[in-house]
Design a protein around this motif. Structure first.
Motif, mmCIF file in Angstrom:
data_model
loop_
_atom_site.group_PDB
_atom_site.id
_atom_site.type_symbol
_atom_site.label_atom_id
_atom_site.label_comp_id
_atom_site.label_asym_id
_atom_site.label_seq_id
_atom_site.Cartn_x
_atom_site.Cartn_y
_atom_site.Cartn_z
ATOM 1 N N SER A 38 0.801 -1.222 0.000
ATOM 2 C CA SER A 38 0.000 0.000 0.000
ATOM 3 C C SER A 38 0.834 1.273 0.000
ATOM 4 O O SER A 38 0.516 2.234 -0.669
ATOM 5 C CB SER A 38 -0.919 0.013 1.224
ATOM 6 O OG SER A 38 -1.783 -1.089 1.194
ATOM 7 N N LEU A 39 1.898 1.278 0.791
ATOM 8 C CA LEU A 39 2.667 2.510 0.958
ATOM 9 C C LEU A 39 4.106 2.424 0.475
ATOM 10 O O LEU A 39 4.845 3.383 0.562
ATOM 11 C CB LEU A 39 2.651 2.929 2.435
ATOM 12 C CG LEU A 39 1.268 3.216 3.018
ATOM 13 C CD1 LEU A 39 1.373 3.562 4.488
ATOM 14 C CD2 LEU A 39 0.570 4.321 2.255
ATOM 15 N N GLY A 40 4.513 1.286 -0.013
ATOM 16 C CA GLY A 40 5.862 1.156 -0.554
ATOM 17 C C GLY A 40 6.832 0.471 0.382
ATOM 18 O O GLY A 40 6.505 0.091 1.488
ATOM 19 N N GLY A 41 8.023 0.310 -0.108
ATOM 20 C CA GLY A 41 9.044 -0.417 0.637
ATOM 21 C C GLY A 41 9.020 -1.881 0.251
ATOM 22 O O GLY A 41 8.087 -2.359 -0.395
ATOM 23 N N ASN A 42 10.050 -2.607 0.638
ATOM 24 C CA ASN A 42 10.119 -4.031 0.333
ATOM 25 C C ASN A 42 9.178 -4.825 1.223
ATOM 26 O O ASN A 42 8.878 -4.419 2.342
ATOM 27 C CB ASN A 42 11.552 -4.538 0.506
ATOM 28 C CG ASN A 42 12.481 -3.929 -0.512
ATOM 29 O OD1 ASN A 42 12.177 -3.875 -1.693
ATOM 30 N ND2 ASN A 42 13.630 -3.454 -0.054
ATOM 31 N N ALA A 43 8.748 -5.986 0.753
ATOM 32 C CA ALA A 43 7.867 -6.852 1.530
ATOM 33 C C ALA A 43 8.619 -7.484 2.695
ATOM 34 O O ALA A 43 8.109 -7.578 3.803
ATOM 35 C CB ALA A 43 7.261 -7.923 0.635
ATOM 36 N N VAL A 44 9.865 -7.946 2.438
ATOM 37 C CA VAL A 44 10.701 -8.559 3.473
ATOM 38 C C VAL A 44 12.119 -8.033 3.308
ATOM 39 O O VAL A 44 12.661 -8.021 2.204
ATOM 40 C CB VAL A 44 10.687 -10.102 3.388
ATOM 41 C CG1 VAL A 44 11.557 -10.710 4.487
ATOM 42 C CG2 VAL A 44 9.262 -10.659 3.462
ATOM 43 N N ASN A 45 12.705 -7.594 4.426
ATOM 44 C CA ASN A 45 14.088 -7.107 4.459
ATOM 45 C C ASN A 45 14.878 -7.944 5.463
ATOM 46 O O ASN A 45 14.299 -8.564 6.352
ATOM 47 C CB ASN A 45 14.128 -5.646 4.911
ATOM 48 C CG ASN A 45 13.499 -4.723 3.904
ATOM 49 O OD1 ASN A 45 14.029 -4.525 2.827
ATOM 50 N ND2 ASN A 45 12.344 -4.154 4.248
ATOM 51 N N TRP A 46 16.210 -7.908 5.352
ATOM 52 C CA TRP A 46 17.082 -8.642 6.268
ATOM 53 C C TRP A 46 17.898 -7.676 7.115
ATOM 54 O O TRP A 46 18.364 -6.651 6.623
ATOM 55 C CB TRP A 46 18.001 -9.579 5.478
ATOM 56 C CG TRP A 46 17.346 -10.904 5.234
ATOM 57 C CD1 TRP A 46 17.602 -12.072 5.903
ATOM 58 C CD2 TRP A 46 16.324 -11.215 4.296
ATOM 59 N NE1 TRP A 46 16.788 -13.074 5.431
ATOM 60 C CE2 TRP A 46 15.991 -12.578 4.445
ATOM 61 C CE3 TRP A 46 15.615 -10.466 3.346
ATOM 62 C CZ2 TRP A 46 15.016 -13.210 3.680
ATOM 63 C CZ3 TRP A 46 14.643 -11.089 2.590
ATOM 64 C CH2 TRP A 46 14.357 -12.449 2.759
ATOM 65 N N PHE A 47 18.059 -8.032 8.407
ATOM 66 C CA PHE A 47 18.761 -7.202 9.372
ATOM 67 C C PHE A 47 19.733 -8.049 10.177
ATOM 68 O O PHE A 47 19.515 -9.245 10.371
ATOM 69 C CB PHE A 47 17.766 -6.520 10.327
ATOM 70 C CG PHE A 47 16.867 -5.549 9.629
ATOM 71 C CD1 PHE A 47 17.214 -4.215 9.536
ATOM 72 C CD2 PHE A 47 15.679 -5.965 9.053
ATOM 73 C CE1 PHE A 47 16.393 -3.313 8.877
ATOM 74 C CE2 PHE A 47 14.851 -5.069 8.391
ATOM 75 C CZ PHE A 47 15.214 -3.743 8.297
ATOM 76 N N ASP A 48 20.805 -7.404 10.691
ATOM 77 C CA ASP A 48 21.751 -8.097 11.558
ATOM 78 C C ASP A 48 21.296 -7.936 13.011
ATOM 79 O O ASP A 48 20.252 -7.343 13.288
ATOM 80 C CB ASP A 48 23.177 -7.590 11.333
ATOM 81 C CG ASP A 48 23.371 -6.121 11.666
ATOM 82 O OD1 ASP A 48 22.546 -5.520 12.403
ATOM 83 O OD2 ASP A 48 24.374 -5.558 11.197
ATOM 84 N N ASP A 49 22.085 -8.477 13.945
ATOM 85 C CA ASP A 49 21.731 -8.423 15.371
ATOM 86 C C ASP A 49 21.620 -7.012 15.921
ATOM 87 O O ASP A 49 20.930 -6.783 16.911
ATOM 88 C CB ASP A 49 22.770 -9.187 16.207
ATOM 89 C CG ASP A 49 22.575 -10.693 16.127
ATOM 90 O OD1 ASP A 49 21.454 -11.145 15.850
ATOM 91 O OD2 ASP A 49 23.569 -11.414 16.354
#
Length: 166
Positions: free
Chosen positions: A48-59
């Protein structure tokens, strides 16, 4: 955080600050190491508002390029799970937004699978559809535990969803 629920109070920190509207998180064993973890995090408003559906992050909660991301498409992912081999399953709640607000579409939710090659995602493959506001997904390693019945063999629970969007 309710006061006096845990005595002494448990300290907390904000883990991720830049994931859109995060709703689900899962540890990804394929980009984690013995000393650090890699986390898949959904963004429920990606469609609806943009951005990726799934992102990856570190600790530390920093975005990582170790894997992904899964582009927004038309998804509003809530729950996420990662298999030991790195396949990602996510639940789309079927969210739709307009000037009067957001709501879910009747039977608009679904379950999707994404495979990865060299850290790059395949297009999401729809595994199940016609779900009413599904919230979670999990994976199970049948070699180490008894797993639940696959969704394709499960008896669906049918409940009416009033209104539109519901």
């Amino acid at each position: 955080r309710p006061d006096r629920l845990l005595v002494p109070s448990a300290p907390y920190t904000v883990f991720i600050r830049s994931a859109g509207i995060p709703a689900g998180i899962a540890r990804d064993p394929t980009c984690s190491t013995a000393t650090t973890n890699c986390w898949a995090v959904t963004n429920i408003l990606s469609g609806s508002l943009g951005g990726n559906a799934v992102n990856w992050f570190d600790d530390a909660g920093h975005s990582t390029k170790a894997k992904g991301p899964i582009p927004k498409g038309t998804f509003s992912p809530f729950g996420v799970a990662v298999t030991p081999t790195g396949d990602v399953f996510f639940i789309d709640v079927g969210l739709t937004c307009s000037s009067s607000g957001c709501g879910s579409l009747d039977d608009g939710g679904g379950l999707f699978k994404v495979s990865f090659t060299d850290g790059h995602p395949s297009p999401p493959q729809k595994i199940a559809s016609g779900l009413n506001f599904p919230l979670g997904v999990t994976v199970c390693d049948a070699s180490t535990q008894v797993c639940p019945v696959p969704i394709s063999e499960a008896t669906p629970v049918i409940q009416p969803t009033p209104g539109s969007p519901g």
